[in-house]
Design a protein around this motif. Structure first.
Motif, mmCIF file in Angstrom:
data_model
loop_
_atom_site.group_PDB
_atom_site.id
_atom_site.type_symbol
_atom_site.label_atom_id
_atom_site.label_comp_id
_atom_site.label_asym_id
_atom_site.label_seq_id
_atom_site.Cartn_x
_atom_site.Cartn_y
_atom_site.Cartn_z
ATOM 1 N N TYR A 52 11.198 44.622 -12.414
ATOM 2 C CA TYR A 52 9.938 43.891 -12.579
ATOM 3 C C TYR A 52 8.963 44.686 -13.436
ATOM 4 O O TYR A 52 8.381 44.154 -14.392
ATOM 5 N N LEU A 53 8.770 45.957 -13.115
ATOM 6 C CA LEU A 53 7.873 46.794 -13.905
ATOM 7 C C LEU A 53 8.431 47.025 -15.310
ATOM 8 O O LEU A 53 7.678 47.122 -16.282
ATOM 9 N N MET A 54 9.759 47.094 -15.406
ATOM 10 C CA MET A 54 10.386 47.267 -16.712
ATOM 11 C C MET A 54 10.085 46.082 -17.619
ATOM 12 O O MET A 54 9.879 46.245 -18.835
ATOM 13 N N GLN A 55 10.030 44.873 -17.059
ATOM 14 C CA GLN A 55 9.692 43.705 -17.874
ATOM 15 C C GLN A 55 8.294 43.833 -18.463
ATOM 16 O O GLN A 55 8.058 43.456 -19.619
ATOM 17 N N SER A 56 7.358 44.372 -17.680
ATOM 18 C CA SER A 56 6.008 44.597 -18.203
ATOM 19 C C SER A 56 6.032 45.613 -19.346
ATOM 20 O O SER A 56 5.399 45.410 -20.391
ATOM 21 N N ILE A 57 6.771 46.693 -19.155
ATOM 22 C CA ILE A 57 6.832 47.747 -20.171
ATOM 23 C C ILE A 57 7.474 47.232 -21.455
ATOM 24 O O ILE A 57 6.941 47.406 -22.560
#
Length: 457
Positions: free
Chosen positions: A372-377
């Protein structure tokens, strides 16, 4: 292939996260599906100005129009619904551990510590990674309220879910009544102006509010260009541009989203207790929930899409002819479709037809927090000005080429990472902070499993 859920006393004397062999695979694969699917809903927020949506909905027959129709009908809101359900289910599984641990702490201590860290991660996602659509902050706050409901029977949890669904419907009906009143007052103001009469303060306000509402349905070239220009700037400028929006979402937005999330969490808790997520129900039951979920959800989703089109094309006519909108059934639609999606996944899992796909989804789900955080990055670097600067450069349907690419990367990354490590990197950090002790990371250091469990993420 059925997964079990029979928590027993922990054999370790210190608190620790669950091991890979303790996880419920069906929950991981549904979470993986939701994690990949939520990017379909988030990608316009990453790379597409909201000013262009009138062009999409107002141009029937275009590729963008049919893309929006497919997304809105089958997926809009449903991935977040699945996440919310699984979050509620995860709370019960986390609390199923031994209440009092040898460390002198109760599992409740770790549960609330875990959620407070989640709130902080949400703040970082919104204000450092600059994703306005963050859900971690909101989930952390909602999760703080779930503990008192953990022992309720499924029937009572379902009642709680229905109450949470009714409240937004009542609020939406009230908004519809107020909009109709503003529309009536607006026409009174127009007629008064035609007759050269002085407008009352109420008429001036209604006229201004209705004209502002109409602006949302028209494409504004200058406003669109200004949004794209600011999003093409450096980190500081993008931060300044998004700050008001992010602050509004994580404050005022919580008022509107609270019942939405809490209701789905109650539903997830009930479904776990009924054995739905743990693959315990008869196959015929999953076929029934599949049929009912899709029949209700997809029908309402398609009606909702064309209602949106009708509103964009002629807002006045839509308001004049609609007292009750299908938008008021938003939670029913997305909840039903989400259950249909989960039922389909569980039926495929039972069939054993594509075990490689089920494994791939489970890997992604096991690393959902990291992914999930990787998608933001990834997406902010692709679209924002301090990265590759593709914001506003792709057509709506082309955004989903990016989605497909991110999916492939995350599926491969999750599979490779989990060959060597117990957790995803952000899962490891979160668990280490929760238990205030560095957790073993490599697979060879994994302890002997105790009981089948899963995690909140």
């Amino acid at each position: 292939m059925n997964s079990t859920l029979q928590p027993t006393a922990l054999t370790e004397h210190v608190p620790q996260p669950v091991t890979r062999t303790e996880r419920v695979q069906t929950i991981d694969l549904i979470r993986g599906f939701a994690l990949l699917g939520i990017l379909m809903m988030n990608i316009p927020g990453f790379g597409f100005p909201y000013t262009r949506f009138p062009l999409i909905y107002g141009t029937p027959g275009s590729t963008d129009f049919y893309t929006a129709m497919g997304i809105d009908t089958a997926f809009s809101g449903t991935m977040r619904a699945l996440f919310s359900m699984l979050f509620g289910a995860g709370m019960l599984l986390f609390m199923a551990k031994k209440e009092d641990l040898a460390s002198g702490h109760s599992v409740v201590d770790f549960y609330y510590r875990r959620l407070l860290w989640l709130v902080l991660f949400g703040v970082i996602n919104a204000y450092v990674l600059l994703w306005p659509g963050d859900i971690l902050y909101a989930y952390g706050l909602c999760g703080l309220l779930l503990y008192p409901f953990r022992k309720l029977r499924p029937a009572y949890l379902l009642i709680g879910m229905m109450l949470c669904m009714i409240l937004p419907v009542l609020r939406n009906i009230q908004n519809t009544v107020e909009t109709k009143q503003k529309r009536t007052t607006y026409w009174e103001a127009v007629k008064a102006e035609e007759q050269k009469k002085k407008l009352t303060d109420e008429q001036k306000k209604a006229k201004e509010e209705w004209e502002n509402q109409l602006k949302w349905t028209k494409f504004d070239t200058k406003k669109d260009a200004e949004i794209v220009r600011k999003m093409q700037l450096g980190y500081g400028q993008v931060f300044a541009k998004l700050m008001p929006r992010n602050s509004n979402i994580e404050s005022r937005g919580m008022y509107y989203g609270f019942w939405d999330m809490l209701g789905m969490m109650f539903l997830g808790m009930a479904l776990l207790k009924l054995g739905f997520f743990t693959n315990k129900l008869p196959t015929s039951t999953y076929w029934l929930t599949l049929g009912l979920g899709y029949s209700i959800g997809l029908l309402l989703g398609n009606i909702q899409f064309y209602d949106q089109v009708a509103y964009i094309l002629d807002p006045g006519a839509y308001v004049d002819t609609h007292f009750f909108s299908v938008f008021d059934l938003y939670d029913l639609r997305r909840g039903a479709t989400a259950i249909g999606h989960a039922s389909l996944l569980l039926l495929v899992y039972r069939s054993g037809v594509v075990p490689w796909l089920m494994k791939a989804l489970a890997n992604v789900g096991q690393m959902a927090f990291t992914n999930y955080l990787m998608q933001s990055i990834i997406c902010t670097l692709i679209f924002y000005g301090y990265g590759f600067g593709y914001y506003g450069k792709l057509a709506f349907h082309q955004l989903y080429y990016v989605v497909a690419g991110v999916w492939v990367f995350q599926i491969l990354f999750s599979a490779v990472w989990l060959r060597y490590f117990r957790f995803g990197p952000f899962e490891w950090l979160w668990r280490s902070l929760t238990y205030w002790k560095r957790q073993p990371m490599r697979l060879q250091s994994e302890p002997v499993p105790a009981a089948p469990q899963t995690a909140l993420f």
